[in-house]
Design a protein around this motif. Structure first.
Motif, PDB file in Angstrom:
ATOM      1  N   ARG A  94      17.342   7.670   2.512  1.00 62.95           N
ATOM      2  CA  ARG A  94      16.780   7.033   1.309  1.00 62.95           C
ATOM      3  C   ARG A  94      16.493   5.553   1.574  1.00 62.95           C
ATOM      4  N   ALA A  95      17.445   4.862   2.203  1.00 64.91           N
ATOM      5  CA  ALA A  95      17.278   3.435   2.460  1.00 64.91           C
ATOM      6  C   ALA A  95      16.115   3.188   3.418  1.00 64.91           C
ATOM      7  N   ALA A  96      16.022   4.002   4.491  1.00 59.61           N
ATOM      8  CA  ALA A  96      14.949   3.822   5.472  1.00 59.61           C
ATOM      9  C   ALA A  96      13.576   4.071   4.840  1.00 59.61           C
ATOM     10  N   ARG A  97      13.470   5.159   4.082  1.00 58.58           N
ATOM     11  CA  ARG A  97      12.178   5.447   3.433  1.00 58.58           C
ATOM     12  C   ARG A  97      11.838   4.366   2.400  1.00 58.58           C
ATOM     13  N   ALA A  98      12.850   3.870   1.698  1.00 54.92           N
ATOM     14  CA  ALA A  98      12.607   2.805   0.718  1.00 54.92           C
ATOM     15  C   ALA A  98      12.122   1.536   1.415  1.00 54.92           C
ATOM     16  N   ALA A  99      12.704   1.210   2.585  1.00 54.12           N
ATOM     17  CA  ALA A  99      12.293   0.003   3.307  1.00 54.12           C
ATOM     18  C   ALA A  99      10.804   0.060   3.640  1.00 54.12           C
ATOM     19  N   TRP A 100      10.378   1.217   4.170  1.00 53.17           N
ATOM     20  CA  TRP A 100       8.953   1.372   4.508  1.00 53.17           C
ATOM     21  C   TRP A 100       8.085   1.383   3.242  1.00 53.17           C
ATOM     22  N   ALA A 101       8.561   2.054   2.186  1.00 53.59           N
ATOM     23  CA  ALA A 101       7.804   2.118   0.940  1.00 53.59           C
ATOM     24  C   ALA A 101       7.675   0.746   0.294  1.00 53.59           C
ATOM     25  N   MET A 102       8.678  -0.093   0.438  1.00 47.97           N
ATOM     26  CA  MET A 102       8.595  -1.452  -0.125  1.00 47.97           C
ATOM     27  C   MET A 102       7.551  -2.273   0.623  1.00 47.97           C
ATOM     28  N   TYR A 103       7.473  -2.091   1.944  1.00 50.35           N
ATOM     29  CA  TYR A 103       6.412  -2.763   2.694  1.00 50.35           C
ATOM     30  C   TYR A 103       5.035  -2.285   2.214  1.00 50.35           C
ATOM     31  N   GLU A 104       4.881  -0.968   2.060  1.00 52.22           N
ATOM     32  CA  GLU A 104       3.586  -0.433   1.620  1.00 52.22           C
ATOM     33  C   GLU A 104       3.262  -0.891   0.195  1.00 52.22           C
ATOM     34  N   ALA A 105       4.294  -0.960  -0.657  1.00 48.78           N
ATOM     35  CA  ALA A 105       4.062  -1.439  -2.016  1.00 48.78           C
ATOM     36  C   ALA A 105       3.589  -2.891  -1.994  1.00 48.78           C
ATOM     37  N   GLY A 106       4.169  -3.684  -1.085  1.00 50.47           N
ATOM     38  CA  GLY A 106       3.734  -5.069  -0.947  1.00 50.47           C
ATOM     39  C   GLY A 106       2.290  -5.168  -0.481  1.00 50.47           C
ATOM     40  N   GLU A 107       1.877  -4.273   0.430  1.00 54.85           N
ATOM     41  CA  GLU A 107       0.495  -4.271   0.896  1.00 54.85           C
ATOM     42  C   GLU A 107      -0.465  -3.918  -0.238  1.00 54.85           C
ATOM     43  N   ALA A 108      -0.078  -2.925  -1.060  1.00 55.95           N
ATOM     44  CA  ALA A 108      -0.921  -2.568  -2.197  1.00 55.95           C
ATOM     45  C   ALA A 108      -1.006  -3.717  -3.193  1.00 55.95           C
ATOM     46  N   PHE A 109       0.101  -4.400  -3.381  1.00 57.56           N
ATOM     47  CA  PHE A 109       0.134  -5.533  -4.329  1.00 57.56           C
ATOM     48  C   PHE A 109      -0.790  -6.654  -3.873  1.00 57.56           C
ATOM     49  N   ARG A 110      -0.729  -7.007  -2.602  1.00 59.20           N
ATOM     50  CA  ARG A 110      -1.525  -8.138  -2.123  1.00 59.20           C
ATOM     51  C   ARG A 110      -3.014  -7.850  -2.141  1.00 59.20           C
TER      52      ARG A 110
END
Length: 657
Positions: A485-501
């Motif tokens: 869960r933590a590993a997938r969340a780490a990658w998903a948070m990066y992707e969420a940041g890319e979508a945000f920017r």
């Protein structure tokens, strides 16, 4: 409600009740004396100005008053700035005397000699129209006139004094914030105020010291008071054309100059401009002519309303009612206390010093203090559990804690957790380049996005540090798949940041990447902060390591970095090794890995094998790695790995210093 109140008294205890009583007393005092409390008084003045704006009449142009003004063009034409040219004033007075003005008042201080003084004296002494020249004193207006100037003014006034020419006070009073709201007090040492002087016997305004009745124009192109430049009146040829605009009117002469004799009034919030002093006097004159005096607030009424406010807040806090009924009651009270000052102002009562904002603070103090006392009836564990719920815990964990509050430890305990630390690259610099409102909008949107990601993968939000998000898995409740869960969340948070920017409003400069660090280790987890301010958080070296891994992304040209400890417990095979580094402030090397979900298992295995051979001193393996980096020229992290390996011995660690 009485039974509930009695239960609260028994269970809460004397100290808390005494504290609540003190807060209620403070609430009463604030609800009564808020106009005298710093900062709160500023809010009261702002609310008063807002009420005045909404209840101000829209008026046609006043046919009784004419303003004759020195303008900046006048200064250019006369080539005299200070003191104002007195020859043009003398010529204007002579012409006005023939045009049938009802009375003339001059808002100009003659406090120093000029070559044209004798010419002006002759003009005054020839006046048949009641004429009033401004007077002030060093004792009442020491910031603008010295004793020597006052002496000159008195001497000049004595020279021009006739049965038609008299002095008049031109004092204007401002509040502590520099805004004109009230008629000035009338010192006995000064002649009558301009508005009182030109109208003669106006005894009913002698002691009036309440609000000025400001008015707004009914039409944008027709101000409340008509205005003519003094140049036209001073010229006999043009003055003759203006007779109809002068005859039978009170004529006020003064300056309409840039940054001179300008005052702020409550109307500035609508007009956006400051008001010349001459127009303030005209406003008071019109109010006097209309006989409009605001009534004062009845004595004792402010105490009565202050007590009513506190009682209302107390009873609302103690009321045990359904949410919709509570909402109706609170909205009803808000409407009453907000509408009452408007109603009074609209009906001619001057609501200055009516503590409307203080009522709101007093109500909130009463409601919060009594409500807090009521909520204190319950178990300490339940309160701790409730404080950790909501936006900081995933729904399944929150449900378990509600069923069993003991699961949320009331003390620190050692746990093995997965920690994720993120940071938004360049956001601090960006925040200085855009408006504060946009900073708040972007930051809230960004943190909401990352928070939702953490909760979606079952993590606990530890804290926000500016634009950084700290989260962990494994506490307060641990699960077998916390690592994944933590590993997938780490990658998903990066992707969420890319979508945000990529989805920022137009005009906002480019936003940097979201960098993420992931580590597994021991930490002390629990409620910290003391009884008055409690936060469920984690402390320990694992938190610091995750933060330093996040920071290492920048020099290593990576996006997400994880330690071997986290990678081995993640249950995922998408990691590629990126060598060993020594984090800033540390002495022990850390093997680091980056998630590359888009690569194949063969590609990741090949890179891992190359690094093993390089550690063993195989120079050909380094050549293969260089070739691999040249083949993947867009892979900045891989190029950085080659650079680091060039600067360390086989099997060594690159120090980030």
């Amino acid at each position: 409600m009485s039974k509930r109140t009695a239960r609260i008294v028994r269970q809460v205890g004397a100290p808390r009740l005494i504290a609540s009583a003190l807060v209620l007393l403070i609430g009463v005092l604030v609800a009564r004396f808020s106009w005298e409390v710093p900062l709160i008084s500023d809010a009261e003045r702002a609310l008063y100005d807002f009420r005045l704006m909404l209840t101000t009449d829209r008026a046609e142009q006043d046919p009784r008053i004419l303003l004759v003004t020195y303008t900046d063009d006048t200064l250019i034409n006369t080539q005299v700035r200070s003191p104002l040219d007195r020859k043009i004033l003398a010529d204007a007075l002579r012409n006005l005397d023939k045009m049938g003005a009802k009375a003339i008042a001059i808002d100009i201080i003659v406090d120093q000699p000029t070559p044209n003084d004798d010419y002006l004296v002759d003009a005054f002494r020839s006046m048949k129209t009641p004429t009033y020249l401004a007077f002030t004193s060093a004792a009442t207006n020491g910031r603008f006139i010295e004793q020597r100037q006052e002496d000159f003014l008195r001497d000049f006034q004595s020279k021009i004094r006739t049965t038609a020419v008299h002095p008049t006070s031109i004092e204007i009073e401002t509040d502590n914030d520099g805004v004109v709201r009230n008629w000035p007090k009338q010192p006995k040492t000064l002649p009558p105020l301009l508005a009182r002087a030109v109208t003669g016997a106006a005894d009913n305004f002698d002691d009036y010291h309440r609000g000025v009745r400001f008015r707004l124009p009914a039409y944008q192109d027709r101000p409340v008071f008509s205005k003519l430049p003094i140049d036209l009146i001073a010229n006999p040829d043009t003055a003759a054309l203006m007779t109809d605009q002068v005859k039978g009117r009170y004529v006020l002469i003064g300056g309409d100059l840039l940054d001179l004799d300008l005052f702020e009034t409550p109307m500035k919030k609508i007009t956006g401009e400051r008001t010349i002093g001459l127009e303030v006097h005209a406003t008071m004159l019109a109010q006097l002519l209309d006989g409009v005096q605001y009534s004062g607030i009845p004595p004792g009424s402010t105490w009565a309303v202050a007590l009513l406010v506190i009682i209302a807040g107390t009873l609302t806090a103690l009321l045990d009612a359904r949410p919709w009924r509570m909402a109706v009651l609170m909205v009803g009270q808000a409407i009453f206390f907000v509408a009452l000052p408007f109603y009074l102002q609209w009906h001619g009562i001057d609501t200055q010093y009516l503590p409307a904002f203080g009522w709101g603070i007093g109500w909130l103090l009463a409601y919060s203090s009594v409500g807090a006392t009521a909520r204190a009836v319950g178990s300490q564990q339940r309160r701790f559990a409730q404080s950790a719920l909501g936006k900081y815990l995933p729904r399944d964990i929150a449900s378990e804690i509600l069923r069993d509050p003991d699961r949320l430890a009331l003390h620190g305990e050692k746990r093995e957790i997965f920690v994720v630390f993120t940071d938004l690259e360049g956001f601090t610099k960006l925040s200085h380049a855009i408006e504060p409102e946009m900073v708040a909008f972007l930051l809230n949107k960004y943190l909401d996005t990352l928070s939702e990601t953490v909760l979606r993968y079952g993590g606990t939000i530890d804290k926000f540090v500016g634009d950084a998000v700290v989260a962990f898995w494994g506490a307060p409740i641990s699960r077998p798949d916390d690592g994944e869960r933590a590993a997938r969340a780490a990658w998903a948070m990066y992707e969420a940041g890319e979508a945000f920017r990529k989805d920022v409003p137009e005009g906002v400069p480019a936003i940097g990447r979201t960098r993420v660090g992931l580590h597994w280790g021991e930490a002390i987890v629990g409620n910290f902060g003391g009884e008055g301010r409690i936060q469920y958080t984690a402390l320990g070296d694992s938190m610091n390591t995750a933060a330093r891994l996040e920071s290492a992304n920048k020099p290593l040209n990576t996006k997400v970095l994880a330690s071997r400890a986290a990678v081995e417990r993640s249950g995922l095979d998408w990691w590629r090794p990126l060598g060993r580094i020594t984090l800033r402030g540390r002495s022990t090397p850390v093997e680091i890995f980056e998630p590359v979900p888009e690569s194949t298992a063969e590609e990741r295995a090949y890179l891992a094998k190359l690094l093993e051979r390089i550690d063993a001193g195989d120079e050909s393996a380094f050549d293969e790695l260089e070739s691999l980096a040249l083949t993947n020229v867009r892979d900045a992290a891989l190029a950085n790995l080659v650079y680091r390996l060039q600067h360390i011995e086989p099997g060594g660690s690159y120090d980030l210093g």
